[in-house]
Design a protein around this motif. Structure first.
Motif, PDB file in Angstrom:
ATOM      1  N   LEU A   3       2.971  12.996  -5.892  1.00 54.79           N
ATOM      2  CA  LEU A   3       3.384  11.610  -6.088  1.00 54.79           C
ATOM      3  C   LEU A   3       3.765  10.964  -4.769  1.00 54.79           C
ATOM      4  O   LEU A   3       3.996  11.637  -3.756  1.00 54.79           O
ATOM      5  CB  LEU A   3       4.575  11.552  -7.051  1.00 54.79           C
ATOM      6  CG  LEU A   3       4.349  12.097  -8.459  1.00 54.79           C
ATOM      7  CD1 LEU A   3       5.582  11.837  -9.317  1.00 54.79           C
ATOM      8  CD2 LEU A   3       3.106  11.497  -9.110  1.00 54.79           C
ATOM      9  N   GLU A   4       3.856   9.638  -4.785  1.00 54.27           N
ATOM     10  CA  GLU A   4       4.215   8.911  -3.568  1.00 54.27           C
ATOM     11  C   GLU A   4       5.636   9.228  -3.119  1.00 54.27           C
ATOM     12  O   GLU A   4       5.955   9.170  -1.932  1.00 54.27           O
ATOM     13  CB  GLU A   4       4.055   7.406  -3.806  1.00 54.27           C
ATOM     14  CG  GLU A   4       2.604   6.992  -4.031  1.00 54.27           C
ATOM     15  CD  GLU A   4       2.474   5.522  -4.368  1.00 54.27           C
ATOM     16  OE1 GLU A   4       1.437   4.926  -3.995  1.00 54.27           O
ATOM     17  OE2 GLU A   4       3.392   4.959  -5.005  1.00 54.27           O
ATOM     18  N   THR A  38      -0.305   7.460 -12.194  1.00 54.49           N
ATOM     19  CA  THR A  38      -1.305   7.968 -11.262  1.00 54.49           C
ATOM     20  C   THR A  38      -2.701   7.614 -11.763  1.00 54.49           C
ATOM     21  O   THR A  38      -2.938   7.521 -12.976  1.00 54.49           O
ATOM     22  CB  THR A  38      -1.200   9.490 -11.089  1.00 54.49           C
ATOM     23  OG1 THR A  38      -1.426  10.125 -12.361  1.00 54.49           O
ATOM     24  CG2 THR A  38       0.170   9.894 -10.558  1.00 54.49           C
ATOM     25  N   ALA A  64       6.135   7.658 -13.283  1.00 55.78           N
ATOM     26  CA  ALA A  64       5.184   7.198 -12.268  1.00 55.78           C
ATOM     27  C   ALA A  64       3.812   7.134 -12.910  1.00 55.78           C
ATOM     28  O   ALA A  64       3.517   7.860 -13.875  1.00 55.78           O
ATOM     29  CB  ALA A  64       5.169   8.142 -11.068  1.00 55.78           C
ATOM     30  N   ARG A 111      -6.005   7.684 -15.925  1.00 59.86           N
ATOM     31  CA  ARG A 111      -4.776   6.951 -15.607  1.00 59.86           C
ATOM     32  C   ARG A 111      -3.684   7.511 -16.504  1.00 59.86           C
ATOM     33  O   ARG A 111      -3.813   7.457 -17.726  1.00 59.86           O
ATOM     34  CB  ARG A 111      -4.959   5.453 -15.831  1.00 59.86           C
ATOM     35  CG  ARG A 111      -6.073   4.847 -14.990  1.00 59.86           C
ATOM     36  CD  ARG A 111      -6.343   3.394 -15.369  1.00 59.86           C
ATOM     37  NE  ARG A 111      -7.498   2.876 -14.661  1.00 59.86           N
ATOM     38  CZ  ARG A 111      -8.751   3.000 -15.101  1.00 59.86           C
ATOM     39  NH1 ARG A 111      -8.980   3.626 -16.253  1.00 59.86           N
ATOM     40  NH2 ARG A 111      -9.757   2.523 -14.400  1.00 59.86           N
ATOM     41  N   LYS A 164      -4.788   5.901  -6.914  1.00 61.81           N
ATOM     42  CA  LYS A 164      -3.547   5.128  -6.878  1.00 61.81           C
ATOM     43  C   LYS A 164      -2.374   6.007  -7.300  1.00 61.81           C
ATOM     44  O   LYS A 164      -2.494   6.823  -8.215  1.00 61.81           O
ATOM     45  CB  LYS A 164      -3.627   3.908  -7.814  1.00 61.81           C
ATOM     46  CG  LYS A 164      -4.691   2.890  -7.430  1.00 61.81           C
ATOM     47  CD  LYS A 164      -4.775   1.775  -8.461  1.00 61.81           C
ATOM     48  CE  LYS A 164      -5.897   0.804  -8.113  1.00 61.81           C
ATOM     49  NZ  LYS A 164      -6.037  -0.257  -9.148  1.00 61.81           N
ATOM     50  N   GLY A 165      -1.236   5.831  -6.628  1.00 63.59           N
ATOM     51  CA  GLY A 165       0.010   6.452  -7.043  1.00 63.59           C
ATOM     52  C   GLY A 165       0.178   7.907  -6.693  1.00 63.59           C
ATOM     53  O   GLY A 165       1.189   8.518  -7.058  1.00 63.59           O
ATOM     54  N   CYS A 166      -0.783   8.506  -5.989  1.00 68.37           N
ATOM     55  CA  CYS A 166      -0.692   9.932  -5.696  1.00 68.37           C
ATOM     56  C   CYS A 166      -1.634  10.291  -4.559  1.00 68.37           C
ATOM     57  O   CYS A 166      -2.416   9.456  -4.076  1.00 68.37           O
ATOM     58  CB  CYS A 166      -1.045  10.760  -6.927  1.00 68.37           C
ATOM     59  SG  CYS A 166      -2.708  10.430  -7.561  1.00 68.37           S
TER      60      CYS A 166
END
Length: 298
Positions: free
Chosen positions: A203-204, A215, A213, A148, A181-183
């Motif tokens: 990335l989103e 990830t 951000a 993370r 999450k996040g990517c």
């Protein structure tokens, strides 16, 4: 009188190691056991790759073990280390290192290029903090890791960053990168022969300079790998915090764990791993660039 050239030309690292092992008449398993006794463990696979010339010591834990190996093989101090090829891990430049710098090796540079990144350019996205959790199975193999990261954009339209895993040698299987999450996962490049595996994290949405951000990525590691008694994080720049948390199977917990830090700003700092019932962790603040790792003894 022998061939003068062969007498004065230093052997390569692999040749010197192979000759020393043959002269002592010991097995790689014997060396593994002695290294473990000295608190600098290496796997048989790693020793085999070094002896064959497939790879050489690059990481701090490997360089630490090299001194023990010279002692075990009754070699002069520096006999093996002096024969290492030049490393691609120079000191920090302005408080940062590229992935190619800190991980070392031409295969890492090639992987970055194949993923669409310039190995020598400044990153568009940089980590400011990192937390990595690693699961070790009952055979001592790292089965998965979850990272993370808080990532900060250094310029506008920053939307992609590389993630690379390096092992000590090739395996029959390749790791599976899962964007949790996040990517998402973009391009991939798997150099099985060199043990270097890379993906492009997307990335989103693109970020403006200064935006951050978070990830979360899981790497499911091959189950055919030789169990290595350590795990390392590569830090390309100074992070506010880096945490490494190793989980072991209940009933198969090491007798001892030691954290280590390869960071020029912390050369004289002693770091320790905090032991739990079934885990060990270390949290470092204001750390990097360099390597943060935990090694253990069974």
């Amino acid at each position: 009188m022998g061939d003068l050239k062969s007498q004065v030309t230093p052997a390569s690292f692999a040749d010197a190691l192979r000759q020393a092992i043959e002269r002592r008449g010991v097995s790689l398993e014997h060396l593994r056991g002695r290294l473990n006794d000295l608190g600098t463990p290496l796997s048989v696979a790693t020793l085999s790759y070094w002896r064959s010339g497939r790879s050489q010591p690059e990481h701090q834990t490997s360089l630490d073990a090299l001194a023990s190996l010279e002692e075990i093989l009754n070699l002069p101090v520096g006999h093996l280390r002096s024969r290492l090829r030049p490393s691609r891990r120079p000191g920090p430049r302005g408080g940062r290192m590229s992935l190619a710098d800190v991980m070392g090796g031409d295969a890492v540079r090639e992987t970055l290029v194949m993923l669409g990144f310039d190995p020598d350019a400044s990153e568009a996205l940089v980590e400011t903090s990192m937390q990595v959790t690693v699961e070790i199975d009952d055979e001592g193999r790292a089965r998965s890791s979850v990272s993370r990261c808080v990532r900060k954009a250094t310029r506008d339209d920053a939307h992609a960053t590389p993630l690379i895993l390096r092992t000590d040698g090739p395996g029959a299987q390749i790791p599976d990168f899962v964007a949790r999450k996040g990517c998402s996962i973009g391009k991939t490049h798997m150099d099985v022969g060199a043990g270097v595996y890379g993906v492009e994290l997307l990335l989103e949405r693109p970020l403006h300079a200064g935006e951050t951000a978070i990830t979360e990525v899981e790497i499911q590691l091959p189950d055919d790998a030789d169990p290595d008694p350590f795990f390392e994080l590569y830090l390309t720049r100074r992070l506010s915090e880096a945490m490494l948390w190793i989980h072991f199977e209940e009933g198969h917990v090491p007798t001892h764990c030691q954290a280590y830090l390869d960071d020029p700003r912390h050369r004289d700092q002693q770091v320790r791993a905090t032991m739990g019932t079934t885990s060990a962790h270390h949290v470092a603040r204001n750390v990097g660039p360099g390597t943060l790792g935990i090694r253990w003894d069974w």
